[in-house]
Design a protein around this motif. Structure first.
Motif, PDB file in Angstrom:
ATOM      1  N   MET A 146       0.825  -1.214   0.000  1.00 58.51           N
ATOM      2  CA  MET A 146       0.000   0.000   0.000  1.00 58.51           C
ATOM      3  C   MET A 146       0.854   1.257   0.000  1.00 58.51           C
ATOM      4  SD  MET A 146      -2.989  -1.119   2.684  1.00 58.51           S
ATOM      5  CE  MET A 146      -3.992   0.277   2.196  1.00 58.51           C
ATOM      6  N   GLU A 186       1.767   3.348  -2.381  1.00 59.24           N
ATOM      7  CA  GLU A 186       1.211   4.484  -3.109  1.00 59.24           C
ATOM      8  C   GLU A 186       0.075   5.140  -2.332  1.00 59.24           C
ATOM      9  OE1 GLU A 186       1.898   1.617  -4.448  1.00 59.24           O
ATOM     10  OE2 GLU A 186       3.510   2.115  -5.863  1.00 59.24           O
ATOM     11  N   TYR A 187      -0.770   4.319  -1.683  1.00 57.41           N
ATOM     12  CA  TYR A 187      -1.876   4.878  -0.912  1.00 57.41           C
ATOM     13  C   TYR A 187      -1.352   5.656   0.294  1.00 57.41           C
ATOM     14  CZ  TYR A 187      -4.899   1.858  -3.682  1.00 57.41           C
ATOM     15  OH  TYR A 187      -5.565   1.261  -4.715  1.00 57.41           O
ATOM     16  N   CYS A 191      -0.112   8.922  -0.975  1.00 58.42           N
ATOM     17  CA  CYS A 191      -1.231   9.808  -1.288  1.00 58.42           C
ATOM     18  C   CYS A 191      -1.788  10.447  -0.022  1.00 58.42           C
ATOM     19  CB  CYS A 191      -2.330   9.036  -2.021  1.00 58.42           C
ATOM     20  SG  CYS A 191      -1.913   8.585  -3.723  1.00 58.42           S
ATOM     21  N   PHE A 192      -1.926   9.652   1.021  1.00 58.85           N
ATOM     22  CA  PHE A 192      -2.430  10.193   2.288  1.00 58.85           C
ATOM     23  C   PHE A 192      -1.444  11.203   2.870  1.00 58.85           C
ATOM     24  CE2 PHE A 192      -2.902   9.966   6.943  1.00 58.85           C
ATOM     25  CZ  PHE A 192      -4.220  10.398   7.051  1.00 58.85           C
ATOM     26  N   TRP A 240      -8.356  12.488   0.478  1.00 60.11           N
ATOM     27  CA  TRP A 240      -7.092  11.923   0.969  1.00 60.11           C
ATOM     28  C   TRP A 240      -6.361  11.123  -0.097  1.00 60.11           C
ATOM     29  CZ3 TRP A 240      -5.969   6.716   1.071  1.00 60.11           C
ATOM     30  CH2 TRP A 240      -7.037   5.846   0.852  1.00 60.11           C
ATOM     31  N   LEU A 241      -7.042  10.755  -1.188  1.00 59.56           N
ATOM     32  CA  LEU A 241      -6.428   9.911  -2.204  1.00 59.56           C
ATOM     33  C   LEU A 241      -6.002  10.682  -3.444  1.00 59.56           C
ATOM     34  CD1 LEU A 241      -5.682   6.980  -2.879  1.00 59.56           C
ATOM     35  CD2 LEU A 241      -7.950   6.714  -3.891  1.00 59.56           C
ATOM     36  N   SER A 242      -6.807  11.613  -3.909  1.00 53.86           N
ATOM     37  CA  SER A 242      -6.506  12.284  -5.177  1.00 53.86           C
ATOM     38  C   SER A 242      -7.020  13.717  -5.165  1.00 53.86           C
ATOM     39  CB  SER A 242      -7.123  11.518  -6.357  1.00 53.86           C
ATOM     40  OG  SER A 242      -8.543  11.531  -6.264  1.00 53.86           O
ATOM     41  N   PRO A 257      -3.081  11.973  -8.468  1.00 50.82           N
ATOM     42  CA  PRO A 257      -2.786  11.339  -7.174  1.00 50.82           C
ATOM     43  C   PRO A 257      -2.070  12.308  -6.245  1.00 50.82           C
ATOM     44  CG  PRO A 257      -2.126   9.928  -9.008  1.00 50.82           C
ATOM     45  CD  PRO A 257      -2.466  11.257  -9.598  1.00 50.82           C
ATOM     46  N   ASN A 262       0.207  11.833  -4.177  1.00 54.22           N
ATOM     47  CA  ASN A 262       1.654  11.659  -3.993  1.00 54.22           C
ATOM     48  C   ASN A 262       2.446  12.600  -4.910  1.00 54.22           C
ATOM     49  OD1 ASN A 262       0.993  10.373  -6.366  1.00 54.22           O
ATOM     50  ND2 ASN A 262       2.228   8.565  -5.972  1.00 54.22           N
TER      51      ASN A 262
END
Length: 286
Positions: free
Chosen positions: A94, A96-97, A100-101, A133-135, A156, A158
């Motif tokens: 996880m 990437e997630y 992103c957060f 929180w993701l995108s 995204p 990130n």
């Protein structure tokens, strides 16, 4: 005495589940008894013993957890290693997630933008319409024409950490618009530069006062000097030897393309008029 203590410790270590159940029963019984005694004393003395009862419950629960952890210390250690390996696998899966957060927390804490702002993330331009929180959701904007393309970009979060993020909100109302007109060197552009600048100034006259105030506002907030509000013309040459006329105007964003077209039309008329007014070169005698 030591013999019986060894027997008790051996029993506790070999029968941990039974020992845990007995410990739970004894500790909960002692806690309930002490709480009952404290409450009874509080009623007799007409005192509020709720803080004392709460402290007793917390201390007894903490002691119970400590005793259980000590009893199962070997198993807990093995479980901790297993959980650590499992968590490493979860983090890798996880990654990437999590990034992103993290990007969402960073953008929110830094107040980089808000809904409605024009921003640039890497090579992407757009107006922020939603952020979670993701995108990040953007309405794509073509910076050459300052118009919406009709496309929606889901970026995204990130990228908010790994790419440059520029807040272009000042460009949403007024912008420093530059464009280049390229022609060959058959005409001296300096001959009609003043005429072209006068025409450009006339197109910007009706919003000059507002542009001046907005220009000063941007300079004050950003603590930098920017061009404007008067039009500027700079004449250079390209690597091919052609004449390049760079025109810069500070104008309302929604009028930039229209003013560019008017100035381009005037430039072409002046250029062709200057070319046609030139005397033809003398022909060699036969």
């Amino acid at each position: 005495m030591e013999f019986w203590l060894d027997k008790i410790f051996t029993f506790m270590l070999t029968h941990k589940l039974v020992t845990t159940l007995l410990l739970l029963f004894v500790m909960l019984g002692i806690k309930r008894l002490i709480v009952r005694l404290v409450r009874r004393r509080g009623k007799k003395r007409a005192e509020d013993k709720r803080p004392a009862v709460n402290a007793i419950k917390n201390v007894s629960n903490m002691l119970l957890v400590v005793f259980i952890l000590v009893l199962w210390s070997a198993e807990v250690q093995t479980l901790a290693f297993s959980i650590a390996a499992f968590m490493v696998a979860i983090v890798l899966a996880m990654r990437e997630y999590i990034q992103c957060f993290t990007g969402f927390i960073y953008a929110t804490s830094a107040r980089m933008f808000r809904v409605g702002d024009w921003i640039q993330v890497g090579d992407h331009y757009g107006e922020v319409i939603e952020s979670d929180w993701l995108s990040l959701t953007l309405l794509e904007v073509h910076m050459e024409t300052y118009e919406y393309s009709g496309k929606t970009l889901n970026v995204p979060n990130n990228l908010l950490i790994t790419r440059p993020v520029k807040n272009l909100n000042f460009l949403k109302r007024y912008s420093t618009h530059s464009f280049i007109l390229t022609r060959d060197q058959s005409v001296n552009v300096f001959a009609f530069k003043e005429q072209l600048q006068e025409k450009a100034r006339s197109y910007c006259e009706h919003f000059h006062d507002v542009a001046l105030r907005y220009n000063n506002l941007i300079e004050k907030r950003l603590d930098v000097n920017i061009s404007g509000p008067d039009p500027a013309i700079r004449i250079t040459t390209s690597h091919l030897g052609d004449t390049e006329t760079r025109i810069t105007i500070f104008c309302p964003t929604d009028q930039a393309i229209d003013i560019e077209q008017k100035i381009t039309e005037d430039f072409m008329q002046l250029w062709f008029a200057s070319r046609d007014a030139k005397e033809p070169l003398p022909q060699p005698d036969e």
